[in-house]
Design a protein around this motif. Sequence first.
Motif, short mmCIF file in Angstrom:
data_model
loop_
_atom_site.label_atom_id
_atom_site.label_comp_id
_atom_site.label_asym_id
_atom_site.label_seq_id
_atom_site.Cartn_x
_atom_site.Cartn_y
_atom_site.Cartn_z
N LEU A 1 0.81 -1.22 0.00
CA LEU A 1 0.00 0.00 0.00
C LEU A 1 0.84 1.27 0.00
CD1 LEU A 1 -2.80 -1.07 2.49
CD2 LEU A 1 -3.18 -0.30 0.15
N VAL A 2 2.06 1.21 0.50
CA VAL A 2 2.91 2.40 0.56
C VAL A 2 3.95 2.42 -0.56
CG1 VAL A 2 2.58 2.65 3.03
CG2 VAL A 2 4.51 1.30 2.19
N GLU A 3 3.92 1.45 -1.45
CA GLU A 3 4.85 1.43 -2.57
C GLU A 3 4.39 2.42 -3.64
OE1 GLU A 3 7.68 0.08 -3.26
OE2 GLU A 3 7.95 -1.13 -1.45
N PRO A 4 5.20 3.40 -3.99
CA PRO A 4 4.76 4.44 -4.94
C PRO A 4 4.47 3.91 -6.34
CG PRO A 4 7.10 4.68 -4.42
CD PRO A 4 6.55 3.67 -3.47
N LYS A 5 5.08 2.81 -6.72
CA LYS A 5 4.86 2.28 -8.06
C LYS A 5 3.58 1.44 -8.16
CE LYS A 5 9.67 2.24 -9.65
NZ LYS A 5 10.19 3.05 -8.53
N VAL A 6 2.98 1.14 -7.02
CA VAL A 6 1.74 0.36 -7.00
C VAL A 6 0.55 1.31 -7.06
CG1 VAL A 6 0.30 -1.22 -5.66
CG2 VAL A 6 2.79 -1.55 -5.75
#
Length: 585
Positions: A470-475
Motif C-alpha cells: 500500500l505504501v509502494e509508490p509504483k503500485v
Amino acid sequence: MPSFDHPPTALGCPIPANTPHAVSVTLPSWSATVAYEEGEEWVVSKMKSGYPRFFLHEKIQQLVSLVESRYGSTGERAIIFPSYKVACKCRTFMHRFTKVTDSNIRVVEITVPPPCQGVHSNISIVFFPESEVALARSFWQHTGHGISSRMAEYCLERLRATETTKSESKSSADAFKLAPHTFRRYAKKFDSPSVASSEDESDDSREFATYLEERFGRNLDISFVRQVKIALRRRIAGTLEDNLDISQVLQTQPHVSTRNVEGLTEDDVFLYPTGMSSIFNAHQLLLAGLENKKSVCFGFPYIDTLKILNKWGPGCHFYGHGEPQDLVEFEKLLEGGEQVMALFCEFPSNPLLKSPNLREIRRLADKYNFVVVVDETVGNFKNIHVLEYADIVVSSLTKVFSGDSNVMGGSLVLSPASQYYDVLKETMAKEYEDNMWAEDAIFLERNSRDFVSRIRRINVNAEALCELLLVEPKVKNVYYPKYSSTRQFYDNCRTEDGGYGGLLSIVFHEPRHAQAFFDAVKAAKGPSLGTNFTLLCPYTVIAHFLEMDWAAEYGVDPFLVRISVGLEATDELVETFSSAMRTLS
C-alpha cells in the motif's frame, strides 16, 4: 513451514515439486505465461503438469489411449467421466452445441473392479468424432466433472492387468489429440505436445512418487473412505473438532455447528470432485427442482461460472461490476416484472476481492422469491459466515481448505433456514451422486485437519504484505477485502475472530513494472490459489487472454498480478516482496 529458499523455477514442472497429482504448474516469468497462452512450442513442450480442468494429467491421457484402442472406432476420440449420468450429460451437451450434422456421439460404460467394498470405480466414456474435441473438452472444463488423475491411475492399472495379448497400439500423445495446453479456455493453437509416459519410468521413480504422496500426504488405507467423507462433511458443516483422528470420527458426537445456522448438520453437506462441479450442480439442482428462469451473476466471477449460467438453462443477467448501484438496477429489473430463479455471487470476488451486500441481496431474494447461491472459496467459512444469507453455499476445497495443492474437491451446503430447503433437499435426494474418488477424499481430509490454524496464519501474512504494498509508490491499486470500498459488506459477514483471507491483487502504474516485479519475486508462480506456499500469477493473462478488453470493462486490468499468500514466516514474506520491489528502482 514453507520457505522461499527454493521455490520451483523449472518451466512446466509441478507445483509443489515431486508431486504426482499436483494442481499447479510453474510458469516462472511473464513472457512464459504469455507464450503458454499463445501455444508456443518452447513452453508447451515442457509442460509436465497443469491445473486439472485445463490440463490432462498423463495418467488420464494414457487411460484415454487405452480405451480408444480397445473400444473406439476409426476417427473417434474419447473423454472419460466417473459416472454414466455425467457422461450422458456430456453427450446431451455435445448434441446441443455440435455443428456437425448426424454426428455419432455415444456412451460406453466400463466395469472396473473396485479397490474395496463401497467404492465405485466404473468409468463411462463418451466417444465422438475427432472434429468435436474442443466441444467435449469445454464440457469437461466448465462442469469440473472429468475423471480425477488418481482415479485414472487406479483404473489404468486394473485395465492393463486384464490385457494379455498385445501392447497398446498408440502412444498417449498420438491417440489423444487433446493437447494439455488446448484445454485452456482461450488457446489459439491446437497442436499436441508429447507427455512422458509412466511406462518409461523406473520402478524406483514410481516408488519415490508413492513415498512422497504417502509420507507428506499422510495417506490412509482406502477402506477408511466412509469415515473420511463423514469427517469432511462434518468439518465443512462446522460440527467436527479440528485434528480429530479419523478412527474417532464415528465414535464422537458432532457438536453444534459453528456456521451460524440452526440445525445445520453433515447431512446438508454434499461433496463433489471439484469446486466447479459444485457450482455446476448447484445450478443443475435448481433447474431440476424449481421453475426454470434466468439466473443472475452478480460481480465479476471466475469465468466458468458465467459459462455455466449461460450455456445451461434459460441464460443469465450479468452485473459484472458488483457494486451497490448494480443492486439498485437489479431491483428495478425485478420491479418491472422480470422473474429470476437464482443469484450467484462470490464472497469476496476473484480477482478484485469485492464483497457484495449480502444483506440487501437476501432482502431482495425474500421479496422477489429467488435463490441465493454464494461461492465462499476465497473468504472461507472460518473468516466469514455467509450461510445465514444464502440458500446454497458452494466452495472449492482444492484451495485453502486443502492447502497442499495435491488434490481437487468441492462442496455444496444447503441452508436449513432457507424457504427452499425442503424442495432442494428432496430434489438432491433424487439427483445427487457422490463422484469424489476415494483416494482424493482421503488426501483432502488429512490435508484439511489443520485448516483453522493455517487460516489464522495466512490472514496475518496477507495483511502484512498489503501494508507493504500500500505504501509502494509504483503500485497503483491493492485489491484486498480490508481495503476495499466494499469492506463494510465483508465485515457484516466476518466471524468474531475472522480475518480477510489470503488472496490479494495489485496493479502498477506502469505495465512494465508489473512484468519486472513478477519476474523478480522469488516465489512459486503458476495457476491456482489457497496454497500453503505463496503463489503468484498474471491473472488476466491466464484467465482472459483473448478477452482482455472485455475484462477491463469490469475493472480487471490486463497487467493485474494476483497473489495467494502462504504460511511462510511473515518477515521472510515481506522481505521477499520488498526485494522484488527494489529491483524496479
